[in-house]
Design a protein around this motif. Structure first.
Motif, PDB file in Angstrom:
ATOM      1  N   HIS A   1      40.392  15.947  33.147  1.00  0.00           N
ATOM      2  CA  HIS A   1      40.933  14.558  32.385  1.00  0.00           C
ATOM      3  C   HIS A   1      39.557  13.997  31.870  1.00  0.00           C
ATOM      4  N   GLY A   2      39.497  13.262  30.855  1.00  0.00           N
ATOM      5  CA  GLY A   2      38.708  12.325  30.633  1.00  0.00           C
ATOM      6  C   GLY A   2      39.087  11.344  29.155  1.00  0.00           C
ATOM      7  N   PHE A   3      38.084  10.620  28.748  1.00  0.00           N
ATOM      8  CA  PHE A   3      38.121   9.692  27.526  1.00  0.00           C
ATOM      9  C   PHE A   3      37.425  10.349  26.410  1.00  0.00           C
ATOM     10  N   ILE A   4      38.269  10.306  25.014  1.00  0.00           N
ATOM     11  CA  ILE A   4      37.685  10.626  23.826  1.00  0.00           C
ATOM     12  C   ILE A   4      38.072   9.533  22.742  1.00  0.00           C
ATOM     13  N   ALA A   5      36.796   9.344  21.837  1.00  0.00           N
ATOM     14  CA  ALA A   5      37.114   8.622  20.915  1.00  0.00           C
ATOM     15  C   ALA A   5      37.358   9.355  19.607  1.00  0.00           C
ATOM     16  N   ILE A   6      38.379   9.439  18.986  1.00  0.00           N
ATOM     17  CA  ILE A   6      38.457  10.238  17.680  1.00  0.00           C
ATOM     18  C   ILE A   6      38.516   9.440  16.617  1.00  0.00           C
ATOM     19  N   PRO A   7      37.723   9.764  15.464  1.00  0.00           N
ATOM     20  CA  PRO A   7      37.312   9.049  14.304  1.00  0.00           C
ATOM     21  C   PRO A   7      38.442   8.868  13.464  1.00  0.00           C
ATOM     22  N   THR A   8      39.433   9.923  13.310  1.00  0.00           N
ATOM     23  CA  THR A   8      40.357   9.937  12.315  1.00  0.00           C
ATOM     24  C   THR A   8      41.578  10.182  12.815  1.00  0.00           C
ATOM     25  N   ALA A   9      42.705   9.950  12.275  1.00  0.00           N
ATOM     26  CA  ALA A   9      44.083  10.229  12.621  1.00  0.00           C
ATOM     27  C   ALA A   9      44.415  11.784  12.495  1.00  0.00           C
ATOM     28  N   TRP A  10      45.310  12.266  13.412  1.00  0.00           N
ATOM     29  CA  TRP A  10      45.418  13.802  13.224  1.00  0.00           C
ATOM     30  C   TRP A  10      44.419  14.669  13.389  1.00  0.00           C
ATOM     31  N   TYR A  11      43.314  14.374  14.390  1.00  0.00           N
ATOM     32  CA  TYR A  11      42.172  14.845  14.590  1.00  0.00           C
ATOM     33  C   TYR A  11      42.457  16.222  15.460  1.00  0.00           C
TER      34      TYR A  11
END
Length: 482
Positions: free
Chosen positions: A191-201
């Motif tokens: 488990h963990g957190f991720i910040a994705i920069p774009t949709a459909w990454y």
């Protein structure tokens, strides 16, 4: 008395049958001939990058079953086992696996696991001895081949940490993202957190043993496989950029993504403080004016959308977000718990919720008002480099399908056009591969392009062929029926 007579008659019959046999009528199964075993390498140094590669192969000659009469055939079959040990006489721990055919190949992961099972030392060269054992049945002594030795240097597998790899629509491994997920019990559940920069990454996921996980293309979004022959594709996030809490469960072969769309902090001022996501550091940041310095008790709440195998990547389930204290750290919780923070001064301060390290999520308050990040809510910008083409894609089937490709018109900079006549009419994005931007339409203005978190998927009304035009300079799009 009758029983004794019966046994006597039976014994006479057996003796009479034996007397009829002639010398040479009996055919005996003799021992097997030994195989000749060969290895493709005498030295192998392993690491996680070689996990999926073939690093060692063993091959052997076919065994021959020996009969007392070479002119007679037999249906008896030979079962072969490859054995490995750290001792040349195989008195130490022995690895054994059944082998079919005349060879066996080991990937880096398989050879590393073999070395671990027989007690090899990580990071050092270990001489591992291999032999082939062949037998024609239970309780029949095995015939052994010659012994070959291979120097193997295994590596330690960190099964507490999983690495997020960047991918693309071609399921290529583009390298590590710097983001890791944590498995506290080393049981394959991360488990963990991720910040994705774009949709459909697009991502792939690598375990400490080198296993690469992705989407099982035959099953669809949020189903996992690590078998390259099982339609392994990249894992993709839904059509909303931003911060996600991810669970990768390799036991259940599923993963889930909880999008955190908003967060606020209560307890620092008379009103709650809205937090803004810093994409680059995966921190949620807010500023406030403190009345006095000292210890404060706060709570953190928010809203989000849960995506998993039930929802697919279309529409997530609305979910409340809450954090609570977990020892010296903070963690997601069903209800918001009290969290203690120290306010360093009266006046302008900044509160930070840091979600970058899955083993060390923290909340802190610092002196001074930090500049709030733009996050995913910054205004639209014209791409720095105009792409050579744009892909029109749909996710209505659970995976990315290219409907058509748009090309520059040549008359105006940033204007692209193309035609489409298929049946898919919804859940459409326009993808700029050069700048890794996924466009939908603005919720308030259908003709306006948007790559923001709240964008809508594009759709076409009616049936038949349409001409699609996209203007990246003015960030507009339209289609007309042909």
């Amino acid at each position: 008395m009758k029983t004794i007579k019966s046994l006597f008659v039976t014994l006479l019959a057996l003796l009479s049958f034996s007397a009829c046999e002639k010398d040479g009528d009996k055919i005996y199964l003799q021992s097997l001939e030994g195989n000749e075993l060969m290895a493709t390498a005498d030295k192998v140094e392993l690491n996680a990058d070689l996990a999926q590669n073939i690093v060692l192969s063993l091959a052997w000659t076919e065994q021959t079953i020996q009969l007392s009469d070479s002119s007679v055939g037999t249906t008896t079959t030979v079962t072969n086992y490859v054995e490995a040990s750290l001792s040349e006489d195989f008195t130490a721990s022995v690895y054994q696996t059944e082998a079919t055919g005349l060879s066996i190949a080991f990937t880096g992961l398989e050879l590393n696991s073999l070395a671990s099972q027989i007690g090899a030392t990580n990071g050092q060269a270990n001489t591992i001895y291999f032999r082939l054992a062949g037998t024609t049945g239970i309780n029949i002594p095995a015939a052994y081949s010659n012994v070959v030795s291979v120097s193997v240097t295994p590596y330690e597998m960190d099964m507490n940490t999983g690495i997020v790899l960047l991918s693309n629509d071609q399921t290529e491994n583009l390298g590590e993202t710097g983001v890791t997920f944590h498995s506290p019990d080393a049981d394959g559940i991360y488990h963990g957190f991720i910040a994705i920069p774009t949709a459909w990454y697009h991502i792939l996921f690598k375990e400490g043993d080198g296993s690469i996980w992705g989407t099982s293309g035959s099953e669809g979004a949020f189903h996992l496989t690590n078998d390259a022959n099982n339609s392994l594709q990249n894992m993709w996030f839904p059509g909303t950029a931003g911060c996600y809490y991810v669970i990768v469960d390799t036991q259940a072969a599923q993963w889930s993504a909880l999008h955190i769309s908003s967060l606020s902090v209560s307890g620092l001022t008379s009103e709650s403080i809205d937090l803004t996501l810093d994409q680059t550091t995966n921190q949620w940041v807010g500023t406030f004016t403190a009345d006095v310095a000292g210890s404060r008790t706060i709570t953190i709440n928010g809203q989000g959308e849960q995506y998993n195998v039930e929802t697919g990547d279309g529409s997530g389930t609305a979910t409340g977000i809450a954090f609570a204290a977990d020892g010296e750290h903070v963690a997601l919780a069903e209800t918001a718990g009290n969290i203690t923070v120290d306010v360093p001064q009266a006046g302008e301060c900044t509160v930070r919720l840091n979600l970058y390290d899955p083993t060390n999520c923290t909340v802190s308050v610092e002196a001074g008002a930090a500049e709030l990040p733009g996050g995913g809510d910054s205004g639209e910008e014209t791409p720095v480099t105009l792409p050579e083409s744009l892909d029109v894609v749909s996710y209505s089937t659970g995976s990315e399908v290219i409907l058509t490709t748009l090309y520059p018109t040549g008359s105006e900079s940033g204007v692209y056009t193309g035609t489409y006549s298929g049946e898919v009419r919804d859940q459409i994005n326009i993808v700029d591969r050069t700048n890794s931007v996924w466009y939908g339409c603005d919720p308030d203005e259908n003709s306006q392009l948007s790559s923001q978190d709240d964008k809508w998927n594009i759709w076409f009304d009616g049936t038949g062929a349409v001409t699609l035009t996209v203007d990246l300079t003015n960030m507009t799009w339209n289609y007309t029926a042909n």
